[in-house]
Design an enzyme around this catalytic site. Structure first.
Site, PDB file in Angstrom:
ATOM      1  N   SER A 132       0.874  -1.184   0.000  1.00 25.79           N
ATOM      2  CA  SER A 132       0.000   0.000   0.000  1.00 25.79           C
ATOM      3  C   SER A 132       0.901   1.221   0.000  1.00 25.79           C
ATOM      4  O   SER A 132       2.052   1.151   0.484  1.00 25.79           O
ATOM      5  CB  SER A 132      -0.858   0.010   1.269  1.00 25.79           C
ATOM      6  N   TYR A 145      -1.064  -0.441  10.477  1.00 28.66           N
ATOM      7  CA  TYR A 145      -1.259  -0.781   9.060  1.00 28.66           C
ATOM      8  C   TYR A 145      -0.045  -0.318   8.254  1.00 28.66           C
ATOM      9  O   TYR A 145       0.499  -1.080   7.453  1.00 28.66           O
ATOM     10  CB  TYR A 145      -2.545  -0.123   8.544  1.00 28.66           C
TER      11      TYR A 145
HETATM   12  N1  NAP Z   1      -8.608  -0.713  -1.774  1.00 25.92           N
HETATM   13  C1  NAP Z   1      -7.622   0.115  -1.469  1.00 25.92           C
HETATM   14  O1  NAP Z   1      -7.784   1.337  -1.549  1.00 25.92           O
HETATM   15  C2  NAP Z   1      -6.275  -0.431  -1.056  1.00 25.92           C
HETATM   16  C3  NAP Z   1      -5.202   0.455  -1.059  1.00 25.92           C
HETATM   17  C4  NAP Z   1      -3.940  -0.023  -0.721  1.00 25.92           C
HETATM   18  C5  NAP Z   1      -3.768  -1.343  -0.403  1.00 25.92           C
HETATM   19  N2  NAP Z   1      -4.830  -2.186  -0.394  1.00 25.92           N
HETATM   20  C6  NAP Z   1      -4.572  -3.591  -0.067  1.00 25.92           C
HETATM   21  O2  NAP Z   1      -5.045  -4.389  -1.124  1.00 25.92           O
HETATM   22  C7  NAP Z   1      -5.387  -5.697  -0.639  1.00 25.92           C
HETATM   23  C8  NAP Z   1      -6.776  -6.078  -1.139  1.00 25.92           C
HETATM   24  O3  NAP Z   1      -7.699  -5.170  -0.611  1.00 25.92           O
HETATM   25  P1  NAP Z   1      -9.122  -4.857  -1.256  1.00 25.92           P
HETATM   26  O4  NAP Z   1      -9.184  -3.414  -1.469  1.00 25.92           O
HETATM   27  O5  NAP Z   1      -9.394  -5.782  -2.366  1.00 25.92           O
HETATM   28  O6  NAP Z   1     -10.035  -5.159   0.035  1.00 25.92           O
HETATM   29  P2  NAP Z   1     -11.259  -6.131   0.371  1.00 25.92           P
HETATM   30  O7  NAP Z   1     -12.291  -6.073  -0.693  1.00 25.92           O
HETATM   31  O8  NAP Z   1     -11.635  -5.799   1.771  1.00 25.92           O
HETATM   32  O9  NAP Z   1     -10.589  -7.575   0.313  1.00 25.92           O
HETATM   33  C9  NAP Z   1      -9.805  -8.071   1.350  1.00 25.92           C
HETATM   34  C10 NAP Z   1      -9.727  -9.564   1.190  1.00 25.92           C
HETATM   35  O10 NAP Z   1      -8.903 -10.090   2.245  1.00 25.92           O
HETATM   36  C11 NAP Z   1      -9.565 -11.220   2.777  1.00 25.92           C
HETATM   37  N3  NAP Z   1      -9.202 -11.464   4.163  1.00 25.92           N
HETATM   38  C12 NAP Z   1      -9.278 -10.616   5.213  1.00 25.92           C
HETATM   39  N4  NAP Z   1      -8.903 -11.238   6.337  1.00 25.92           N
HETATM   40  C13 NAP Z   1      -8.585 -12.521   5.980  1.00 25.92           C
HETATM   41  C14 NAP Z   1      -8.147 -13.644   6.699  1.00 25.92           C
HETATM   42  N5  NAP Z   1      -7.936 -13.593   8.035  1.00 25.92           N
HETATM   43  N6  NAP Z   1      -7.934 -14.789   6.023  1.00 25.92           N
HETATM   44  C15 NAP Z   1      -8.150 -14.853   4.682  1.00 25.92           C
HETATM   45  N7  NAP Z   1      -8.548 -13.808   3.947  1.00 25.92           N
HETATM   46  C16 NAP Z   1      -8.777 -12.666   4.593  1.00 25.92           C
HETATM   47  C17 NAP Z   1     -11.062 -10.916   2.637  1.00 25.92           C
HETATM   48  O11 NAP Z   1     -11.806 -12.118   2.580  1.00 25.92           O
HETATM   49  P3  NAP Z   1     -12.649 -12.760   3.775  1.00 25.92           P
HETATM   50  O12 NAP Z   1     -13.194 -11.659   4.608  1.00 25.92           O
HETATM   51  O13 NAP Z   1     -13.666 -13.566   3.046  1.00 25.92           O
HETATM   52  O14 NAP Z   1     -11.676 -13.638   4.510  1.00 25.92           O
HETATM   53  C18 NAP Z   1     -11.091 -10.240   1.281  1.00 25.92           C
HETATM   54  O15 NAP Z   1     -11.197 -11.209   0.258  1.00 25.92           O
HETATM   55  C19 NAP Z   1      -5.251  -5.618   0.886  1.00 25.92           C
HETATM   56  O16 NAP Z   1      -4.013  -6.165   1.272  1.00 25.92           O
HETATM   57  C20 NAP Z   1      -5.275  -4.112   1.164  1.00 25.92           C
HETATM   58  O17 NAP Z   1      -4.586  -3.784   2.347  1.00 25.92           O
HETATM   59  C21 NAP Z   1      -6.086  -1.764  -0.708  1.00 25.92           C
END
Ligand code: NAP
Length: 250
Positions: A132, A145
């Site tokens: 991130s 984070y």
């Molecule tokens: N969206 C943004 O703006 C942004 C920016 C920078 C970085 N990121 C990073 O990008 C990545 C993906 O994020 P996203 O935006 O796609 O968010 P999201 O839609 O909230 O997806 C997060 C995923 O992680 C899974 N997860 C959470 N806890 C878990 C656990 N204990 N075991 C297994 N799976 C788990 C969730 O699935 P379940 O709840 O079904 O387990 C979900 O599939 C993350 O690492 C996030 O920090 C996102």
């Protein structure tokens, strides 16, 4: 093209957002894709839609990860699962810190421990770690984070040294704001959350990140894209914030 050199992929956090988009993109390339997350219904729907193999598992389940990685020799590992707790660090609770370290960092370290040696011995593999901009820049977020994501950034570069001399590629994808459900997951699924983070902004979507990852994987095997920062055009990291102690700013 290296996609044809690879047969199997593991994507964590595959039940929504970027993870689900990466599963769809890798399935388009004909890979056998193993999709891992906790949400059974979403994963099963994704499996039905794409033909991926669903693993309803928590990434903190190290025994489960060990068994899975012993069964399948993964060519591609996408460490995408991630969580945040919106509380600032000065109000952090014990379980906030443990959760973020366990999901965002410890699971990634263990999966790399379990998968990368096989890639090295087969002389073939690609690790994609989602960090991130919170791991690269300072701003008012949750410092735990930031710390976990900074560790992912360093791990990604360090893995290149550990795999030196082998055709094992490592890519850190460093997103800014992406229009996914992460904000609903972190701040609550409400109109306020949508208005604060999504509505009216011009943002990359999960498929843009999946396409960027596909570009890195499809690059010739002699090419390692080590780091890719992807932000909205309308988002600029950095800035200069100065405050007077007697007149603190919010
Ligand atoms: N969206 C943004 O703006 C942004 C920016 C920078 C970085 N990121 C990073 O990008 C990545 C993906 O994020 P996203 O935006 O796609 O968010 P999201 O839609 O909230 O997806 C997060 C995923 O992680 C899974 N997860 C959470 N806890 C878990 C656990 N204990 N075991 C297994 N799976 C788990 C969730 O699935 P379940 O709840 O079904 O387990 C979900 O599939 C993350 O690492 C996030 O920090 C996102």
């Amino acid at each position: 093209m290296p996609f044809s050199d690879y047969k199997t992929a593991l994507v964590t956090g595959a039940s929504s957002g970027m993870g689900a988009a990466v599963v769809r993109r890798l399935r388009q390339e004909g890979l056998q894709v193993h999709a891992l997350a906790r949400s059974k219904d979403s994963l099963e729907a994704l499996a039905k839609e794409t033909g991926c193999i669903a693993h309803v598992m928590d990434v903190t389940d190290i025994a489960g990860l060990t068994a899975l990685t012993q069964q399948v020799p993964f060519d591609i590992l996408v460490n995408n699962a991630g969580v945040d707790r919106p509380r600032p660090f000065l109000k952090a609770q014990e379980d906030d810190i443990d959760l973020l370290v366990d999901v965002n960092l410890r699971a990634v370290l263990h999966l790399c421990r379990l998968v990368v040696p096989g890639m090295v011995s087969r002389d073939r593999g690609h690790v994609v770690n989602i960090s991130s901009i919170a791991g690269a820049y300072n701003f008012g977020g949750n410092s735990t984070y930031h710390a976990t994501k900074a560790a992912i950034s360093m791990l990604s570069r360090q893995l290149r040294i550990d795999a030196f001399g082998k055709r094992v590629r490592v890519t850190e994808i460093c997103p800014g704001r992406v229009a996914t459900d992460i904000f609903a997951h972190v701040h609550g699924d409400s109109k306020e959350t949508y208005e604060r983070f999504i509505e009216g902004f011009e943002l990359p979507v999960a498929e843009d990140i999946a396409d960027a990852i596909a570009f890195c994987i499809a690059a010739p095997i002699a090419v390692n894209v080590g780091h890719m920062e992807i932000t909205p055009t309308m988002q600029v990291p950095g800035g200069l914030q100065t405050t007077r102690p007697e007149r603190p700013q919010a």
